[in-house]
Write a protein that holds these residues in place. Structure first.
Motif, mmCIF file in Angstrom:
data_model
loop_
_atom_site.group_PDB
_atom_site.id
_atom_site.type_symbol
_atom_site.label_atom_id
_atom_site.label_comp_id
_atom_site.label_asym_id
_atom_site.label_seq_id
_atom_site.Cartn_x
_atom_site.Cartn_y
_atom_site.Cartn_z
ATOM 1 N N ASP A 175 0.825 -1.214 0.000
ATOM 2 C CA ASP A 175 0.000 0.000 0.000
ATOM 3 C C ASP A 175 0.864 1.271 0.000
ATOM 4 O OD1 ASP A 175 1.027 -0.311 2.508
ATOM 5 O OD2 ASP A 175 -0.844 0.122 3.587
ATOM 6 N N VAL A 176 2.061 1.167 -0.592
ATOM 7 C CA VAL A 176 2.958 2.324 -0.669
ATOM 8 C C VAL A 176 3.369 2.529 -2.125
ATOM 9 C CG1 VAL A 176 5.299 3.112 -0.118
ATOM 10 C CG2 VAL A 176 3.840 2.199 1.691
ATOM 11 N N CYS A 177 3.342 3.800 -2.573
ATOM 12 C CA CYS A 177 3.770 4.123 -3.938
ATOM 13 C C CYS A 177 4.872 5.183 -3.846
ATOM 14 C CB CYS A 177 2.588 4.647 -4.748
ATOM 15 S SG CYS A 177 3.004 5.048 -6.467
ATOM 16 N N VAL A 178 6.106 4.697 -3.791
ATOM 17 C CA VAL A 178 7.256 5.599 -3.693
ATOM 18 C C VAL A 178 8.076 5.463 -4.967
ATOM 19 C CG1 VAL A 178 9.341 6.171 -2.398
ATOM 20 C CG2 VAL A 178 7.310 5.372 -1.193
ATOM 21 N N PHE A 179 8.474 6.603 -5.536
ATOM 22 C CA PHE A 179 9.232 6.567 -6.787
ATOM 23 C C PHE A 179 10.722 6.409 -6.481
ATOM 24 C CE2 PHE A 179 11.006 8.753 -10.677
ATOM 25 C CZ PHE A 179 10.732 7.687 -11.518
ATOM 26 N N LEU A 180 11.135 5.157 -6.289
ATOM 27 C CA LEU A 180 12.553 4.852 -6.087
ATOM 28 C C LEU A 180 13.220 4.655 -7.441
ATOM 29 C CD1 LEU A 180 12.611 2.219 -3.194
ATOM 30 C CD2 LEU A 180 13.250 4.623 -3.085
ATOM 31 N N VAL A 181 14.463 5.126 -7.574
ATOM 32 C CA VAL A 181 15.209 4.915 -8.819
ATOM 33 C C VAL A 181 16.640 4.506 -8.495
ATOM 34 C CG1 VAL A 181 13.856 6.503 -10.252
ATOM 35 C CG2 VAL A 181 15.765 7.395 -8.934
ATOM 36 N N ASN A 182 17.233 3.691 -9.394
ATOM 37 C CA ASN A 182 18.637 3.338 -9.200
ATOM 38 C C ASN A 182 19.535 4.499 -9.642
ATOM 39 O OD1 ASN A 182 18.860 3.152 -12.056
ATOM 40 N ND2 ASN A 182 18.196 1.011 -11.998
ATOM 41 N N ARG A 183 20.833 4.354 -9.392
ATOM 42 C CA ARG A 183 21.760 5.470 -9.647
ATOM 43 C C ARG A 183 21.827 5.851 -11.125
ATOM 44 N NH1 ARG A 183 26.815 3.901 -5.567
ATOM 45 N NH2 ARG A 183 25.579 4.028 -3.641
ATOM 46 N N ILE A 184 21.851 4.830 -11.993
ATOM 47 C CA ILE A 184 21.968 5.106 -13.432
ATOM 48 C C ILE A 184 20.755 5.893 -13.933
ATOM 49 C CG2 ILE A 184 22.032 4.060 -15.744
ATOM 50 C CD1 ILE A 184 23.607 1.725 -14.463
ATOM 51 N N TYR A 185 19.552 5.414 -13.572
ATOM 52 C CA TYR A 185 18.334 6.097 -14.023
ATOM 53 C C TYR A 185 18.248 7.499 -13.412
ATOM 54 C CZ TYR A 185 13.469 7.011 -15.256
ATOM 55 O OH TYR A 185 12.324 7.574 -15.775
ATOM 56 N N ALA A 186 18.614 7.631 -12.141
ATOM 57 C CA ALA A 186 18.552 8.939 -11.474
ATOM 58 C C ALA A 186 19.399 9.969 -12.211
ATOM 59 C CB ALA A 186 19.024 8.815 -10.024
ATOM 60 N N VAL A 187 20.622 9.575 -12.569
ATOM 61 C CA VAL A 187 21.541 10.507 -13.247
ATOM 62 C C VAL A 187 21.081 10.775 -14.675
ATOM 63 C CG1 VAL A 187 23.899 10.837 -14.086
ATOM 64 C CG2 VAL A 187 23.513 9.890 -11.798
ATOM 65 N N MET A 188 20.791 9.705 -15.431
ATOM 66 C CA MET A 188 20.433 9.865 -16.846
ATOM 67 C C MET A 188 19.117 10.634 -17.015
ATOM 68 S SD MET A 188 22.965 8.623 -18.427
ATOM 69 C CE MET A 188 22.347 8.671 -20.098
ATOM 70 N N ALA A 189 18.096 10.234 -16.258
ATOM 71 C CA ALA A 189 16.783 10.882 -16.384
ATOM 72 C C ALA A 189 16.851 12.346 -15.959
ATOM 73 C CB ALA A 189 15.742 10.140 -15.554
ATOM 74 N N SER A 190 17.599 12.631 -14.888
ATOM 75 C CA SER A 190 17.707 14.024 -14.428
ATOM 76 C C SER A 190 18.456 14.883 -15.435
ATOM 77 C CB SER A 190 18.419 14.086 -13.064
ATOM 78 O OG SER A 190 17.664 13.413 -12.081
#
Length: 349
Positions: A175-190
């Motif tokens: 019942d939790v919806c948290v947008f966790l991302v790995n390091r690669i996605y965090a850097v590339m997407a940002s």
């Protein structure tokens, strides 16, 4: 680090808001923000679609931006409000993925449109003679397609396939919806969603600022010549001066819009990159605060247009007062208040 994160989530879910009065106030405040986002951006879309005077290459980007911001208010913010206030997610895993995908896609599309507007203004101010040749309807349409296609690719693909959490070993309650991302996605997407568009905007506005300073000197020289009485060409120079003033004012307005954009989105994207490198120990309240700051940017854009642009302001007032339905109102009507401004607009190519 991981146990701490899960503990924070569960505690937030069970003991989210001890004070009922502050809870009601926050719900009301966020609801007003959502309504303002939807209504304000709908007014932008309706104004540009209805009034011919507002239909320009720049305003094609503005209209598409307003559609993205309006969808943020309709499809993203209401669910985010419930998640923020309740601390839990009541809508299932699939809707959580869809919500996260739409969140990333629409906010990124909004940012892309702002960088296109900066690029458009750069050409209008710095290369006015080439503007009509370079910024054609076809190129505007292509840029708008890119503004929607790239955000869709970096959001729905990775998130629906769980590529954004590959290698992240944190068990989350159902019942939790948290947008966790790995390091690669965090850097590339940002980088794609924020830092590259930000760089384009900063370069464009720096060049516009320098061109505006040069034009200010030219305007000053023209005013001196006209004061001395130059003869037959004075009306032509007056038109040129008015055109330069309009472009400088538009550049200043969009510069302020960009400044607001940086203030409201920079904290979120900074935390978004840092969080995976500090083992996801960012407090939930910090995440939510920075995320809502970003959402507020979507609600502020229409008010910035209305505040700085008289034609938009009058169009908004006409729609809000239902005056577009009255006799004598037509899509081709002049939106400027004064006869002087009407004459200036009639001089536009």
């Amino acid at each position: 680090g991981n146990r701490y994160f899960v503990t924070v989530i569960i505690v937030a879910c069970v003991h989210n808001s001890p004070n009922q009065v502050s809870r009601i106030f926050l719900y009301a405040f966020l609801s007003v923000g959502i309504v303002c986002t939807v209504v304000g951006n709908c007014l932008v879309v309706l104004s540009i679609a209805y009034f011919k005077q507002l239909q320009s290459p720049t305003n094609s980007f503005v209209m598409s931006l307003a559609v993205a911001d309006c969808l943020v208010g309709l499809l993203v913010m209401p669910y985010s409000m419930i998640r923020t206030m309740e601390g839990c997610w009541y809508f299932g895993v699939l809707l959580c993925q869809l919500h996260s995908s739409l969140d990333v896609m629409l906010c990124t599309a909004s940012i892309f449109h702002l960088s296109c507007i900066a690029f458009d203004r750069y050409y209008a101010v710095c290369n006015p003679l080439l503007y009509s040749l370079k910024i054609t309807r076809g190129r505007v349409a292509l840029l708008i397609v890119i503004c929607w296609a790239v955000p869709t690719l970096i959001s729905f693909g990775p998130i629906m396939l769980d590529l954004h959490i590959a290698g992240v070993d944190i068990p989350l309650p159902g019942d939790v919806c948290v947008f966790l991302v790995n390091r690669i996605y965090a850097v590339m997407a940002s980088l794609v969603a924020f830092y590259l568009p930000m760089a384009i905007m900063l370069i464009a506005y720096w060049k516009i600022f320098k061109a505006a300073k040069r034009q200010a000197v030219q305007i000053s020289a023209m005013e001196s010549q006209m004061a001395a009485g130059v003869g037959k060409d004075s009306s032509k120079k007056q038109r040129h001066r008015n055109a330069m003033k309009r472009e400088r004012k538009a550049a200043k307005t969009l510069g302020i819009i960009m400044g607001v954009f940086l203030i409201f989105w920079m904290p979120f994207f900074t935390v978004n990159i840092v969080d995976p490198f500090i083992e996801y120990t960012t407090e939930v309240v910090v995440w939510d605060t920075f995320l809502w700051l970003g959402y507020i940017n979507s609600s502020l854009n229409p008010f910035l247009y209305g505040f700085f642009n008289r034609s938009f302001r009058r169009a908004f007032l006409m729609f809000m007062g239902c005056r577009v339905c009255l006799p004598g109102t037509s899509p081709g009507m002049e939106l400027s208040h004064t006869r002087k401004e009407a004459n200036e607009h009639s001089d536009q190519p």
